[in-house]
Design a protein around this motif. Structure first.
Motif, short mmCIF file in Angstrom:
data_model
loop_
_atom_site.label_atom_id
_atom_site.label_comp_id
_atom_site.label_asym_id
_atom_site.label_seq_id
_atom_site.Cartn_x
_atom_site.Cartn_y
_atom_site.Cartn_z
N ALA A 1 -5.23 1.46 -1.74
CA ALA A 1 -4.56 2.63 -2.31
C ALA A 1 -5.57 3.50 -3.05
O ALA A 1 -5.56 4.74 -2.92
N LYS B 1 1.40 4.20 -2.83
CA LYS B 1 1.17 5.61 -2.54
C LYS B 1 2.45 6.42 -2.81
O LYS B 1 2.38 7.53 -3.35
N LEU C 1 0.83 -1.20 0.00
CA LEU C 1 0.00 0.00 0.00
C LEU C 1 0.87 1.25 0.00
O LEU C 1 0.68 2.17 -0.80
N HIS C 2 1.85 1.29 0.88
CA HIS C 2 2.68 2.49 0.99
C HIS C 2 3.64 2.62 -0.19
O HIS C 2 3.97 3.75 -0.59
N THR D 1 -6.25 7.23 -1.66
CA THR D 1 -5.74 8.34 -2.48
C THR D 1 -6.85 9.06 -3.22
O THR D 1 -6.65 10.19 -3.66
#
Length: 144
Positions: free
Chosen positions: A111, A59, A55-56, A115
């Motif tokens: 995500a 992002k 996920l990070h 976002t």
């Protein structure tokens, strides 16, 4: 003693019975379930950390203008957690690779939600090799 009543008391009693080899007094079915749950817990932890890590990374790649130290901290912490689990249980070495596709699918959905970008922004298939995902020096480039 029912395990659901007090897990700590049950586990201490069971350990004592094992030490004293009082086999006939041990709730074997419960003990088997608990041992199985321990292994499942380790795998679930890796799966969860892998999803958080992916996920990070997404992002980081797709929202470069929002990059932050907290994202880096999450990336590094997830890698450390996975590394620690594998260090404790080397038989789980291949587990991140086995779970990459499923963890990526979850991370991709999260995500998009976090976002506000369309799901189609993110590749349908994980764009990162598992070796890169787990590499402490790897960060993806900006999306082109």
């Amino acid at each position: 003693m029912s395990m659901s009543a007090d897990f700590s008391a049950w586990s201490q009693l069971t350990a004592q019975l094992l030490r004293e080899r009082r086999w006939d007094e041990i709730d074997m079915e419960q003990l088997i379930e608990e041992v199985e749950d321990l292994g499942r817990s380790e795998r679930n932890s890796i799966k969860s950390q892998l999803s958080r890590l992916l996920l990070h990374l997404l992002k980081w790649q797709y929202q470069p203008q929002r990059r932050s130290d907290s994202w880096l901290d999450s990336i590094n912490d997830a890698r450390t957690q996975i590394e620690d689990k594998i260090e404790d249980s080397p038989s789980l070495q291949s587990y991140p690779a086995e779970q990459l596709d499923a963890a990526y699918a979850r991370a991709r959905r999260r995500a998009a939600n976090q976002t506000g970008l369309p799901l189609s922004t993110f590749p349908a298939v994980c764009p990162y090799a598992v070796a890169d995902v787990l590499d402490e020096d790897f960060l993806p480039d900006n999306a082109s």
